[in-house]
Design a protein around this motif. Structure first.
Motif, PDB file in Angstrom:
ATOM      1  N   HIS A   1       0.842  -1.186   0.000  1.00 35.56           N
ATOM      2  CA  HIS A   1       0.000   0.000   0.000  1.00 35.56           C
ATOM      3  C   HIS A   1       0.879   1.238   0.000  1.00 35.56           C
ATOM      4  CE1 HIS A   1      -3.615  -2.358   0.609  1.00 35.56           C
ATOM      5  NE2 HIS A   1      -2.865  -3.130   1.365  1.00 35.56           N
ATOM      6  N   PRO A   2       0.384   2.333  -0.573  1.00 28.19           N
ATOM      7  CA  PRO A   2       1.209   3.530  -0.730  1.00 28.19           C
ATOM      8  C   PRO A   2       1.724   4.138   0.577  1.00 28.19           C
ATOM      9  CG  PRO A   2      -1.079   3.965  -1.372  1.00 28.19           C
ATOM     10  CD  PRO A   2      -0.957   2.494  -1.116  1.00 28.19           C
ATOM     11  N   ASN A   3       0.997   3.958   1.668  1.00 27.91           N
ATOM     12  CA  ASN A   3       1.422   4.546   2.942  1.00 27.91           C
ATOM     13  C   ASN A   3       2.288   3.611   3.767  1.00 27.91           C
ATOM     14  OD1 ASN A   3       0.076   6.926   2.370  1.00 27.91           O
ATOM     15  ND2 ASN A   3      -1.820   6.221   3.299  1.00 27.91           N
ATOM     16  N   GLY A   4       2.751   2.521   3.153  1.00 29.57           N
ATOM     17  CA  GLY A   4       3.659   1.616   3.841  1.00 29.57           C
ATOM     18  C   GLY A   4       3.004   0.545   4.676  1.00 29.57           C
ATOM     19  N   GLN A   5       1.667   0.462   4.674  1.00 26.56           N
ATOM     20  CA  GLN A   5       1.007  -0.591   5.423  1.00 26.56           C
ATOM     21  C   GLN A   5       1.219  -1.913   4.699  1.00 26.56           C
ATOM     22  OE1 GLN A   5      -0.776   2.184   4.457  1.00 26.56           O
ATOM     23  NE2 GLN A   5      -0.830   3.229   6.393  1.00 26.56           N
ATOM     24  N   SER A   6       1.295  -2.961   5.469  1.00 29.25           N
ATOM     25  CA  SER A   6       1.473  -4.295   4.912  1.00 29.25           C
ATOM     26  C   SER A   6       0.188  -5.081   5.041  1.00 29.25           C
ATOM     27  CB  SER A   6       2.582  -5.034   5.654  1.00 29.25           C
ATOM     28  OG  SER A   6       3.806  -4.390   5.450  1.00 29.25           O
ATOM     29  N   GLY A   7      -0.095  -5.892   4.024  1.00 31.40           N
ATOM     30  CA  GLY A   7      -1.232  -6.784   4.084  1.00 31.40           C
ATOM     31  C   GLY A   7      -2.557  -6.061   4.075  1.00 31.40           C
ATOM     32  N   CYS A   8      -3.446  -6.529   4.902  1.00 28.24           N
ATOM     33  CA  CYS A   8      -4.822  -6.039   4.979  1.00 28.24           C
ATOM     34  C   CYS A   8      -5.106  -5.623   6.423  1.00 28.24           C
ATOM     35  CB  CYS A   8      -5.752  -7.182   4.537  1.00 28.24           C
ATOM     36  SG  CYS A   8      -7.494  -6.951   4.882  1.00 28.24           S
ATOM     37  N   PHE A   9      -5.683  -4.466   6.597  1.00 23.12           N
ATOM     38  CA  PHE A   9      -5.994  -3.968   7.931  1.00 23.12           C
ATOM     39  C   PHE A   9      -6.898  -4.951   8.674  1.00 23.12           C
ATOM     40  CE2 PHE A   9      -8.425  -0.418  10.361  1.00 23.12           C
ATOM     41  CZ  PHE A   9      -7.689  -0.636  11.498  1.00 23.12           C
ATOM     42  N   SER A  10      -7.878  -5.497   7.987  1.00 27.49           N
ATOM     43  CA  SER A  10      -8.799  -6.441   8.609  1.00 27.49           C
ATOM     44  C   SER A  10      -8.080  -7.705   9.072  1.00 27.49           C
ATOM     45  CB  SER A  10      -9.900  -6.811   7.609  1.00 27.49           C
ATOM     46  OG  SER A  10     -10.695  -7.847   8.097  1.00 27.49           O
ATOM     47  N   VAL A  11      -7.264  -8.283   8.190  1.00 27.33           N
ATOM     48  CA  VAL A  11      -6.527  -9.500   8.552  1.00 27.33           C
ATOM     49  C   VAL A  11      -5.563  -9.204   9.696  1.00 27.33           C
ATOM     50  CG1 VAL A  11      -4.859 -11.215   7.735  1.00 27.33           C
ATOM     51  CG2 VAL A  11      -6.781 -10.558   6.273  1.00 27.33           C
ATOM     52  N   ASN A  12      -4.867  -8.074   9.616  1.00 34.55           N
ATOM     53  CA  ASN A  12      -3.946  -7.714  10.699  1.00 34.55           C
ATOM     54  C   ASN A  12      -4.684  -7.583  12.025  1.00 34.55           C
ATOM     55  OD1 ASN A  12      -1.922  -7.645   8.782  1.00 34.55           O
ATOM     56  ND2 ASN A  12      -1.611  -5.447   8.877  1.00 34.55           N
ATOM     57  N   SER A  13      -5.901  -7.065  11.987  1.00 40.25           N
ATOM     58  CA  SER A  13      -6.651  -6.880  13.237  1.00 40.25           C
ATOM     59  C   SER A  13      -7.032  -8.210  13.874  1.00 40.25           C
ATOM     60  CB  SER A  13      -7.903  -6.035  12.995  1.00 40.25           C
ATOM     61  OG  SER A  13      -8.902  -6.766  12.319  1.00 40.25           O
ATOM     62  N   MET A  14      -7.166  -9.255  13.066  1.00 39.17           N
ATOM     63  CA  MET A  14      -7.544 -10.564  13.621  1.00 39.17           C
ATOM     64  C   MET A  14      -6.497 -11.092  14.589  1.00 39.17           C
ATOM     65  SD  MET A  14      -9.520 -12.658  10.619  1.00 39.17           S
ATOM     66  CE  MET A  14      -8.435 -12.380   9.251  1.00 39.17           C
ATOM     67  N   ARG A  15      -5.256 -10.657  14.427  1.00 39.24           N
ATOM     68  CA  ARG A  15      -4.203 -11.115  15.337  1.00 39.24           C
ATOM     69  C   ARG A  15      -4.403 -10.573  16.743  1.00 39.24           C
ATOM     70  NH1 ARG A  15       1.011  -9.372  12.034  1.00 39.24           N
ATOM     71  NH2 ARG A  15      -0.045  -7.437  12.458  1.00 39.24           N
ATOM     72  N   GLU A  16      -5.228  -9.563  16.892  1.00 36.09           N
ATOM     73  CA  GLU A  16      -5.424  -8.924  18.192  1.00 36.09           C
ATOM     74  C   GLU A  16      -6.831  -9.106  18.750  1.00 36.09           C
ATOM     75  OE1 GLU A  16      -2.813  -5.201  18.843  1.00 36.09           O
ATOM     76  OE2 GLU A  16      -3.739  -4.927  16.855  1.00 36.09           O
ATOM     77  N   PHE A  17      -7.589 -10.041  18.213  1.00 36.31           N
ATOM     78  CA  PHE A  17      -8.965 -10.224  18.671  1.00 36.31           C
ATOM     79  C   PHE A  17      -9.076 -10.369  20.179  1.00 36.31           C
ATOM     80  CE2 PHE A  17     -11.353 -11.944  14.684  1.00 36.31           C
ATOM     81  CZ  PHE A  17     -11.445 -10.653  14.195  1.00 36.31           C
ATOM     82  N   SER A  18      -8.114 -11.006  20.812  1.00 35.59           N
ATOM     83  CA  SER A  18      -8.212 -11.209  22.260  1.00 35.59           C
ATOM     84  C   SER A  18      -8.125  -9.895  23.038  1.00 35.59           C
ATOM     85  CB  SER A  18      -7.135 -12.180  22.746  1.00 35.59           C
ATOM     86  OG  SER A  18      -5.848 -11.643  22.519  1.00 35.59           O
ATOM     87  N   ASP A  19      -7.555  -8.862  22.425  1.00 32.85           N
ATOM     88  CA  ASP A  19      -7.420  -7.563  23.092  1.00 32.85           C
ATOM     89  C   ASP A  19      -8.488  -6.561  22.664  1.00 32.85           C
ATOM     90  OD1 ASP A  19      -5.089  -8.425  24.382  1.00 32.85           O
ATOM     91  OD2 ASP A  19      -3.819  -7.754  22.731  1.00 32.85           O
ATOM     92  N   LEU A  20      -9.339  -6.964  21.749  1.00 27.16           N
ATOM     93  CA  LEU A  20     -10.308  -6.037  21.181  1.00 27.16           C
ATOM     94  C   LEU A  20     -11.726  -6.405  21.596  1.00 27.16           C
ATOM     95  CD1 LEU A  20      -8.723  -5.864  17.622  1.00 27.16           C
ATOM     96  CD2 LEU A  20      -8.849  -3.995  19.279  1.00 27.16           C
ATOM     97  N   PRO A  21     -12.620  -5.416  21.576  1.00 35.67           N
ATOM     98  CA  PRO A  21     -14.013  -5.719  21.937  1.00 35.67           C
ATOM     99  C   PRO A  21     -14.642  -6.672  20.924  1.00 35.67           C
ATOM    100  CG  PRO A  21     -13.822  -3.480  21.078  1.00 35.67           C
ATOM    101  CD  PRO A  21     -12.431  -4.022  21.211  1.00 35.67           C
ATOM    102  N   SER A  22     -15.660  -7.393  21.345  1.00 36.90           N
ATOM    103  CA  SER A  22     -16.318  -8.368  20.477  1.00 36.90           C
ATOM    104  C   SER A  22     -16.921  -7.701  19.243  1.00 36.90           C
ATOM    105  CB  SER A  22     -17.385  -9.136  21.249  1.00 36.90           C
ATOM    106  OG  SER A  22     -18.383  -8.248  21.715  1.00 36.90           O
ATOM    107  N   ASP A  23     -17.205  -6.408  19.313  1.00 40.19           N
ATOM    108  CA  ASP A  23     -17.743  -5.692  18.157  1.00 40.19           C
ATOM    109  C   ASP A  23     -16.786  -5.750  16.970  1.00 40.19           C
ATOM    110  OD1 ASP A  23     -19.902  -5.009  19.705  1.00 40.19           O
ATOM    111  OD2 ASP A  23     -19.338  -2.904  19.941  1.00 40.19           O
TER     112      ASP A  23
END
Length: 184
Positions: free
Chosen positions: A92-114
């Motif tokens: 991505h042009p701003n230097g992000q890797s992969g997909c924001f959604s997929v990356n967020s799945m790695r932190e599900f235990s720290d995030l609200p169920s929403d």
């Protein structure tokens, strides 16, 4: 009477999303968000309930503005749409890797169920579109099973984008995967 806002919600989300995307929820501080958005903590908290809510809304904004559903309904349906979807996870042009959604799945235990519910609902809406594109190609294998392979490949590819030592370019991975899919 409160002071009028000097920022737009959309602008905050546009600026907060890459920070969360790059550093994750746990790795992003409120100070990082203040710096990126130009909005102080009290301004952020007047618009969002807290960091968790800002993360959730950033993810929702990502799906609304960068999700793959629009690619999956392009005519003609088929492998080209699936390949375009897979390429969403490539740099991505701003230097992000992969997909924001997929990356967020790695932190599900720290995030609200929403957050989990949002990711699951978007995936549930996207998979049938993948199935329709596969069915348009008259595969010899079950389209639903192939769609699951596409979804898992996309997630794995996005996670590997975060590895500095990735040996095979994403473009080569996608080309090889699509070559195999077209034979099934």
């Amino acid at each position: 009477m409160g002071r009028p806002r000097k920022f737009s919600r959309e602008s905050v989300l546009e600026k907060a999303m890459p920070v969360f995307w790059q550093h994750g929820y746990a790795g992003t501080s409120v100070q990082d968000l203040e710096h990126a958005t130009g909005v102080n903590k009290s301004g952020l908290y007047s618009e969002f309930k807290g960091k968790e809510d800002l993360f959730l809304e950033s993810l929702r904004f990502y799906f609304e503005t960068r999700g793959g559903a629009d690619l999956m309904v392009r005519e003609p349906l088929g492998w080209n749409n699936i390949e375009a979807f897979l390429r969403l996870g490539d740099g991505h042009p701003n230097g992000q890797s992969g997909c924001f959604s997929v990356n967020s799945m790695r932190e599900f235990s720290d995030l609200p169920s929403d957050v989990h519910d949002l990711v699951a609902s978007v995936r549930a809406r996207l998979k049938p579109l993948v199935v329709e594109n596969i069915q348009a190609e008259n595969p010899t294998m079950d389209a639903d099973a192939l769609a699951e392979l596409v979804m898992v490949f996309f997630s794995g590819m996005c996670i590997e984008q975060n590895l500095a030592s990735a040996t095979l370019a994403t473009n080569d991975r996608i080309n090889s995967f699509m070559q195999a899919m077209r034979t099934l």
